[in-house]
Design a protein around this motif. Structure first.
Motif, PDB file in Angstrom:
ATOM      1  N   LEU A  20       0.802  -1.318  -0.060  1.00 47.76           N
ATOM      2  CA  LEU A  20       0.158   0.031   0.028  1.00 47.76           C
ATOM      3  C   LEU A  20       0.937   1.428  -0.159  1.00 47.76           C
ATOM      4  O   LEU A  20       1.836   1.194   0.767  1.00 47.76           O
ATOM      5  CB  LEU A  20      -0.900   0.083   1.221  1.00 47.76           C
ATOM      6  CG  LEU A  20      -2.220   0.895   1.200  1.00 47.76           C
ATOM      7  CD1 LEU A  20      -3.002   0.809   0.059  1.00 47.76           C
ATOM      8  CD2 LEU A  20      -2.574   0.942   2.661  1.00 47.76           C
ATOM      9  N   ASN A  21       0.609   2.325  -0.802  1.00 52.44           N
ATOM     10  CA  ASN A  21       1.529   3.370  -0.753  1.00 52.44           C
ATOM     11  C   ASN A  21       0.861   4.352   0.029  1.00 52.44           C
ATOM     12  O   ASN A  21      -0.001   4.035   0.802  1.00 52.44           O
ATOM     13  CB  ASN A  21       1.448   4.083  -2.393  1.00 52.44           C
ATOM     14  CG  ASN A  21       0.047   4.638  -2.787  1.00 52.44           C
ATOM     15  OD1 ASN A  21      -0.784   4.592  -1.978  1.00 52.44           O
ATOM     16  ND2 ASN A  21      -0.021   5.010  -3.858  1.00 52.44           N
ATOM     17  N   ALA A  22       1.822   5.468   0.145  1.00 52.23           N
ATOM     18  CA  ALA A  22       2.027   6.371   1.460  1.00 52.23           C
ATOM     19  C   ALA A  22       0.501   6.818   1.576  1.00 52.23           C
ATOM     20  O   ALA A  22      -0.166   7.037   2.719  1.00 52.23           O
ATOM     21  CB  ALA A  22       2.722   7.257   1.461  1.00 52.23           C
ATOM     22  N   ASP A  23      -0.136   7.460   0.304  1.00 56.44           N
ATOM     23  CA  ASP A  23      -1.308   8.126   0.493  1.00 56.44           C
ATOM     24  C   ASP A  23      -2.584   7.046   0.136  1.00 56.44           C
ATOM     25  O   ASP A  23      -3.688   7.521  -0.064  1.00 56.44           O
ATOM     26  CB  ASP A  23      -1.614   9.205  -0.580  1.00 56.44           C
ATOM     27  CG  ASP A  23      -1.165   8.562  -1.949  1.00 56.44           C
ATOM     28  OD1 ASP A  23      -0.943   7.777  -2.156  1.00 56.44           O
ATOM     29  OD2 ASP A  23      -1.234   9.957  -2.808  1.00 56.44           O
ATOM     30  N   ARG A  24      -2.181   5.781   0.297  1.00 53.87           N
ATOM     31  CA  ARG A  24      -3.543   4.737   0.348  1.00 53.87           C
ATOM     32  C   ARG A  24      -4.347   4.788  -0.697  1.00 53.87           C
ATOM     33  O   ARG A  24      -5.423   4.552  -0.726  1.00 53.87           O
ATOM     34  CB  ARG A  24      -4.047   4.835   1.509  1.00 53.87           C
ATOM     35  CG  ARG A  24      -3.322   4.836   2.760  1.00 53.87           C
ATOM     36  CD  ARG A  24      -3.798   4.937   4.043  1.00 53.87           C
ATOM     37  NE  ARG A  24      -2.895   4.688   5.243  1.00 53.87           N
ATOM     38  CZ  ARG A  24      -2.871   3.495   5.948  1.00 53.87           C
ATOM     39  NH1 ARG A  24      -3.825   2.621   5.713  1.00 53.87           N
ATOM     40  NH2 ARG A  24      -2.147   3.039   6.871  1.00 53.87           N
ATOM     41  N   SER A  25      -3.597   4.962  -2.051  1.00 53.04           N
ATOM     42  CA  SER A  25      -4.376   5.365  -3.368  1.00 53.04           C
ATOM     43  C   SER A  25      -4.148   4.199  -4.322  1.00 53.04           C
ATOM     44  O   SER A  25      -4.676   4.333  -5.549  1.00 53.04           O
ATOM     45  CB  SER A  25      -4.066   6.735  -3.897  1.00 53.04           C
ATOM     46  OG  SER A  25      -2.732   6.689  -4.073  1.00 53.04           O
TER      47      SER A  25
ATOM     48  N   ILE B 214      -2.612  -6.164 -14.047  1.00 52.95           N
ATOM     49  CA  ILE B 214      -2.615  -5.752 -12.482  1.00 52.95           C
ATOM     50  C   ILE B 214      -1.590  -6.004 -11.872  1.00 52.95           C
ATOM     51  O   ILE B 214      -1.323  -7.070 -11.233  1.00 52.95           O
ATOM     52  CB  ILE B 214      -4.127  -6.360 -11.952  1.00 52.95           C
ATOM     53  CG1 ILE B 214      -5.022  -5.641 -12.810  1.00 52.95           C
ATOM     54  CG2 ILE B 214      -4.081  -5.772 -10.223  1.00 52.95           C
ATOM     55  CD1 ILE B 214      -6.712  -6.483 -12.228  1.00 52.95           C
ATOM     56  N   ASP B 215      -0.594  -5.143 -11.834  1.00 51.00           N
ATOM     57  CA  ASP B 215       0.888  -5.223 -11.565  1.00 51.00           C
ATOM     58  C   ASP B 215       1.103  -5.159  -9.953  1.00 51.00           C
ATOM     59  O   ASP B 215       0.808  -3.929  -9.184  1.00 51.00           O
ATOM     60  CB  ASP B 215       1.710  -4.222 -12.374  1.00 51.00           C
ATOM     61  CG  ASP B 215       3.035  -4.422 -12.114  1.00 51.00           C
ATOM     62  OD1 ASP B 215       3.809  -5.317 -11.265  1.00 51.00           O
ATOM     63  OD2 ASP B 215       3.998  -3.689 -12.698  1.00 51.00           O
ATOM     64  N   THR B 216       1.341  -6.058  -9.226  1.00 50.88           N
ATOM     65  CA  THR B 216       1.610  -5.919  -7.790  1.00 50.88           C
ATOM     66  C   THR B 216       2.937  -5.206  -7.557  1.00 50.88           C
ATOM     67  O   THR B 216       2.925  -4.870  -6.341  1.00 50.88           O
ATOM     68  CB  THR B 216       1.406  -7.406  -7.318  1.00 50.88           C
ATOM     69  OG1 THR B 216       2.489  -8.218  -7.964  1.00 50.88           O
ATOM     70  CG2 THR B 216       0.011  -8.073  -7.608  1.00 50.88           C
TER      71      THR B 216
ATOM     72  N   ASN C 270      -3.902   1.456 -16.655  1.00 52.57           N
ATOM     73  CA  ASN C 270      -2.916   2.066 -16.661  1.00 52.57           C
ATOM     74  C   ASN C 270      -2.997   3.342 -16.968  1.00 52.57           C
ATOM     75  O   ASN C 270      -2.445   4.411 -16.459  1.00 52.57           O
ATOM     76  CB  ASN C 270      -1.750   1.341 -17.799  1.00 52.57           C
ATOM     77  CG  ASN C 270      -0.477   1.698 -17.844  1.00 52.57           C
ATOM     78  OD1 ASN C 270       0.246   1.786 -16.767  1.00 52.57           O
ATOM     79  ND2 ASN C 270       0.108   1.951 -19.027  1.00 52.57           N
ATOM     80  N   ALA C 271      -3.965   3.629 -17.915  1.00 48.98           N
ATOM     81  CA  ALA C 271      -4.366   4.890 -18.175  1.00 48.98           C
ATOM     82  C   ALA C 271      -4.831   5.857 -17.165  1.00 48.98           C
ATOM     83  O   ALA C 271      -4.412   6.752 -16.766  1.00 48.98           O
ATOM     84  CB  ALA C 271      -5.336   5.131 -19.410  1.00 48.98           C
TER      85      ALA C 271
ATOM     86  N   MET D 295      -4.016   9.785 -12.536  1.00 50.60           N
ATOM     87  CA  MET D 295      -4.341   9.840 -11.005  1.00 50.60           C
ATOM     88  C   MET D 295      -2.898   9.915 -10.477  1.00 50.60           C
ATOM     89  O   MET D 295      -2.875  10.126  -9.346  1.00 50.60           O
ATOM     90  CB  MET D 295      -5.118   8.901 -10.509  1.00 50.60           C
ATOM     91  CG  MET D 295      -6.622   8.947 -11.134  1.00 50.60           C
ATOM     92  SD  MET D 295      -7.541   7.602 -10.601  1.00 50.60           S
ATOM     93  CE  MET D 295      -8.829   7.634 -11.665  1.00 50.60           C
ATOM     94  N   GLY D 296      -1.818   9.926 -11.151  1.00 52.92           N
ATOM     95  CA  GLY D 296      -0.766  10.159 -10.356  1.00 52.92           C
ATOM     96  C   GLY D 296       0.056   8.856  -9.611  1.00 52.92           C
ATOM     97  O   GLY D 296       0.731   8.876  -8.732  1.00 52.92           O
ATOM     98  N   ILE D 297      -0.435   7.440 -10.085  1.00 50.94           N
ATOM     99  CA  ILE D 297      -0.212   6.361  -9.262  1.00 50.94           C
ATOM    100  C   ILE D 297       1.151   5.985 -10.120  1.00 50.94           C
ATOM    101  O   ILE D 297       1.189   5.756 -11.123  1.00 50.94           O
ATOM    102  CB  ILE D 297      -0.918   5.362  -9.196  1.00 50.94           C
ATOM    103  CG1 ILE D 297      -2.095   5.908  -8.306  1.00 50.94           C
ATOM    104  CG2 ILE D 297      -0.443   4.237  -8.661  1.00 50.94           C
ATOM    105  CD1 ILE D 297      -3.566   5.063  -8.062  1.00 50.94           C
ATOM    106  N   GLY D 298       2.561   6.050  -9.422  1.00 49.81           N
ATOM    107  CA  GLY D 298       3.608   5.704  -9.867  1.00 49.81           C
ATOM    108  C   GLY D 298       3.911   4.200 -10.629  1.00 49.81           C
ATOM    109  O   GLY D 298       3.271   3.501 -10.219  1.00 49.81           O
ATOM    110  N   GLU D 299       4.873   4.405 -11.524  1.00 46.33           N
ATOM    111  CA  GLU D 299       5.004   2.976 -12.376  1.00 46.33           C
ATOM    112  C   GLU D 299       5.429   1.901 -11.495  1.00 46.33           C
ATOM    113  O   GLU D 299       6.428   2.363 -10.491  1.00 46.33           O
ATOM    114  CB  GLU D 299       6.055   3.564 -13.308  1.00 46.33           C
ATOM    115  CG  GLU D 299       5.542   4.317 -14.422  1.00 46.33           C
ATOM    116  CD  GLU D 299       4.617   3.698 -15.515  1.00 46.33           C
ATOM    117  OE1 GLU D 299       4.518   2.136 -15.632  1.00 46.33           O
ATOM    118  OE2 GLU D 299       3.952   4.516 -16.207  1.00 46.33           O
TER     119      GLU D 299
END
Lengths: 389, 204
Positions: A50-55, A93-95, A379-380, A385-389
Motif C-alpha cells: 500500500l502506498n503512502a497516500d493509500r491510493s 494488474i501489476d503487484t 494503466n491510463a 491519477m498520478g500512481i507511479g509506475e
C-alpha cells in the motif's frame, strides 16, 4: 488420501492459513435478509504494498468457486493462483505497483464465515443455520475489511462472473469509494436460465444422502457425489460447444471401442468426472448452496423499480466491462444492458466484447485481448491519477 | 467503424468546431485519434462508440471511454441531449439507415458534427462517366462488392437530408483533395464538385 484433503479444506474453513480479520459483537454484519451475522471473520490475501497516500489498492472479487488465493499457491490444491495471468508482478494488474486485496466471500469455505464455520454459540458447524446471504452482504463485509485496512477509496474493484456482480454492487453501494470498476463476464441480475442451472446443482447436493439435511459435518459425512454432479453440470455451462468439440470431440477415453456400458467411454465424461471429484476436495457443499443462492437473488435494477440506470445515477466511477462472444452463461447482451444503463446514467464507460470460443471460463484463461484491455484501462487511469509506475 | 483511415484531415477541422470543456460523443471513434486530440487540446469529457474490437481495445488502452457497439443499433440507448456534441466522422456512409442515425445524433447532442466523403467529387464523377466503373480512389479504396460504404451521398444530397430531418446547418466546410478548405464564398455546386469531403455542424 481424499479424506485427508477434505479435512484440510475444512481446516482452511475455520483456521485459514490466510490473513484473518475478526469482527466481534460490536461490529455485526447487517444482512439483506434482515438478520445479523455476528461475530464473523474474513480471510484474505494481499499482494504488493500500500502506498503512502493509500491510493493504490485494488480489490479482486472472486467467482462462485474461487477464493482469496488469486495470485498465490492454493493451500489445499497446491495449484497456482486462479488469476495469476492477470494479477502479479509485471502482470496487467501489476503487484509491483498496486496493493491487491482478495478476500474469501462471506458464505464461502476458505476461512471467511460460512456454513462450514464453527458457530461460536453452539460449538458446531453452522450448516443450514448460517443465514442466507446476498451479493450485497458479501460487499458490505468487504467494505468492513477495506475499512480495517485503513483504505478510504479503492483504486479499482475487479472481478468476473459472481465477482463481477460484486464489482457492480460496489459501484452501486459504495460509488464514492471506487474509482475504477471492472466487471467481467457478468450481469446485473441472474437470468431465469442461470437460476435454473443453479437449482439443478443444489438439488443434486441435497439429493445426496450424505448431505444429511445440511448437517453432514456434524455427522462426519461428506456429500461428495451430489456436489460432484452439481460441479459437472455447472462446468458444462462454463464452456462452449465449440470448445468442448475442439478439446474432446467424440474421442474415447483409454479405449478403442465403446463398451456398451456406463463407464466413462468418452473423454468428455472422464473430464467431467475428474472436474467433479477434484472439486469436492476443496469446496463445501453447503457453501455451494449459499453462494449460488446469493447469485440467484442478485438483481441490481430491482431496488430501482426495474430501472438499472438509476442504480448508477450520478456515479463518478469509471467502468470497463468485458464480455466474451461464446459465453452463454453471461452472454454479451447482459453486459450490453449494463453498458446502456451506464450510458443513460451519464457514466464513463468502456466496453470490450472479446472474440473467444472458450465460453464463460474465458475470463480465467489466457485471453490476451482481455489482458490488454484491463491493462490499458488501469494503466491510463493510474497515469492520470498520478500512481507511479 | 470509421472506414476511411487514409485522410483524417477532417479531425482537425472537427476539433476546431468544439468548445473546450464540453461533453462529446464520438460515434465511430476508430482508434481514438479524435477523442485523444479532444482530451489533450480541448479538455473535453469524451465518450466513444466503435464497432471493431481492435479499435475499442486501442481506445481503452489509451485511457479513453469507448464502448463496442453499432451506430445503427445502439444510439437509441443514449439519453436526450446527453452531450454537447455528437460527432460522426467518415461513418455516415457505412450506416444501414443514415437518416435514422442523423435523427439520433440530433436527439442525443445539442449539436451534431458530421463529416463524410463527397460522392459528387469530380474524380468520382469522372470514374463513372469515362470508365463506367464504380470509383476506387485513394480515399475510397474499396471495390463495390466489398465496401462497407453502402450509402454514399453527395454534399447536395446531405443538405437535402438535413432539410428533411429538420436540421439547421450552423456551418459547413468542404475540403479539397489536399485537405485544404474551399472558400466560403463559393457556391454549393462548386463545393459539390471540388469538395472531396465535407464537415457539417448541425443542430435542431
Amino acid at each position: 488420501m481424499e479424506q485427508s484433503k477434505v479435512r484440510s479444506a475444512r481446516d482452511e474453513a475455520n483456521s485459514p492459513t490466510s490473513k484473518l480479520v475478526q469482527f466481534g459483537a460490536d461490529k455485526p454484519l447487517k444482512l439483506g435478509s434482515g438478520s445479523l451475522l455476528s461475530p464473523f471473520q474474513i480471510a484474505y490475501q494481499t499482494e504488493g504494498e500500500l502506498n503512502a497516500d493509500r491510493s493504490n489498492a485494488i480489490l479482486i472479487c472472486h467467482a462462485l468457486t474461487g477464493d482469496q488465493h488469486v495470485a498465490n499457491v492454493h493451500p489445499v490444491t497446491g495449484k497456482s493462483g486462479w488469476w495469476e495471468m492477470l494479477v502479479g508482478p509485471g502482470r496487467p494488474i501489476d503487484t509491483n505497483r498496486f496493493f491487491v486485496i482478495c478476500s474469501n466471500v462471506i458464505g464461502g469455505c476458505m476461512g471467511s464465515s460460512g456454513p462450514a464455520t464453527i458457530d461460536p454459540a453452539t460449538g458446531k458447524a453452522y450448516g443450514l443455520n448460517f443465514p442466507v446471504i446476498t451479493i450485497g452482504d458479501m460487499v458490505k463485509a468487504q467494505a468492513m475489511l477495506v475499512d480495517h485496512l485503513g483504505i478510504d477509496q479503492l483504486f479499482a474493484v475487479v472481478g468476473g462472473s459472481m465477482g463481477g456482480m460484486q464489482v457492480l454492487e460496489w459501484a452501486h453501494s459504495f460509488s464514492d469509494r471506487v474509482r475504477l470498476a471492472i466487471p467481467i463476464a457478468t450481469g446485473a441480475r441472474h437470468t431465469a436460465q442461470n437460476i435454473a442451472f443453479n437449482e439443478v446443482g443444489r438439488q443434486a447436493v441435497m439429493a445426496d444422502p450424505d448431505w444429511c439435511g445440511g448437517d453432514y459435518i456434524e455427522q462426519g459425512r461428506h456429500p461428495a457425489k451430489g456436489l460432484a454432479v452439481a460441479r459437472m453440470g455447472a462446468h458444462i455451462t462454463y464452456l462452449s460447444e465449440a470448445a468442448l468439440h475442439r478439446k474432446f470431440g467424440r474421442n474415447l477415453q483409454d479405449r478403442n471401442e465403446i463398451t456398451f456400458g456406463f463407464d466413462a467411454d468418452f473423454q468428455i465424461e472422464s473430464y467431467l468426472r475428474h472436474q467433479g471429484f477434484t472439486f469436492v476436495d476443496r469446496f463445501d457443499a453447503n457453501s455451494y448452496l449459499y453462494l449460488t443462492r446469493a447469485m440467484d437473488y442478485f438483481d441490481l435494477a430491482a431496488e430501482h423499480n426495474g430501472r438499472l440506470a438509476d442504480a448508477f445515477r450520478g456515479t463518478k466511477t469509471r467502468f470497463c466491462l468485458v464480455s466474451f462472444t461464446s459465453d452463454w452463461l453471461f452472454p454479451t447482451e447482459e453486459s450490453r444492458m449494463i453498458v446502456h444503463a451506464l450510458n443513460a446514467a451519464g457514466a464513463s464507460v468502456s466496453f470490450v466484447e472479446i472474440e473467444s470460443d472458450k465460453g464463460h471460463d474465458a475470463f480465467l484463461l489466457d485471453e490476451p485481448e482481455m489482458h490488454a484491455a484491463v491493462h490499458g484501462f488501469v494503466n491510463a487511469a493510474a497515469r492520470q491519477m498520478g500512481i507511479g509506475e | 467503424m470509421s472506414v476511411n483511415t487514409e485522410s483524417r484531415v477532417d479531425l482537425r477541422v472537427i476539433a476546431d468546431l468544439i468548445r473546450p470543456g464540453s461533453r462529446v460523443l464520438d460515434v465511430g471513434s476508430g482508434d481514438g485519434e479524435l477523442l485523444d486530440l479532444l482530451a489533450r487540446e480541448k479538455q473535453v469529457d469524451g465518450r466513444g462508440l466503435e464497432i471493431s474490437q481492435r479499435g475499442v481495445n486501442e481506445c481503452v488502452a489509451r485511457g479513453l471511454s469507448v464502448i463496442q457497439g453499432d451506430a445503427d443499433r445502439d444510439l437509441s440507448y443514449y439519453p436526450d441531449k446527453g452531450f454537447d456534441y455528437v460527432v460522426l466522422s467518415q461513418t455516415l456512409q457505412a450506416t444501414r439507415n443514415p437518416k435514422e442515425v442523423l435523427n439520433e445524433l440530433l436527439r442525443i447532442g445539442d449539436r451534431a458534427i458530421v463529416s463524410f466523403p463527397n460522392f459528387g467529387h469530380w474524380r468520382v464523377r469522372c470514374s463513372l462517366m469515362f470508365k463506367g466503373r464504380m470509383p476506387v480512389t485513394k480515399d475510397l479504396p474499396y471495390s463495390w462488392y466489398d465496401t462497407p460504404n453502402i450509402h454514399f451521398c453527395t454534399i447536395r444530397d446531405f443538405v437535402a437530408l438535413c432539410a428533411e430531418v429538420g436540421a439547421t446547418v450552423e456551418s459547413a466546410q468542404a475540403l479539397d483533395a489536399n485537405g485544404t478548405k474551399i472558400g466560403l464564398s463559393m457556391p454549393w455546386w462548386f463545393w459539390n464538385f471540388f469538395g472531396q469531403q465535407a464537415i457539417f455542424l448541425l443542430r435542431r
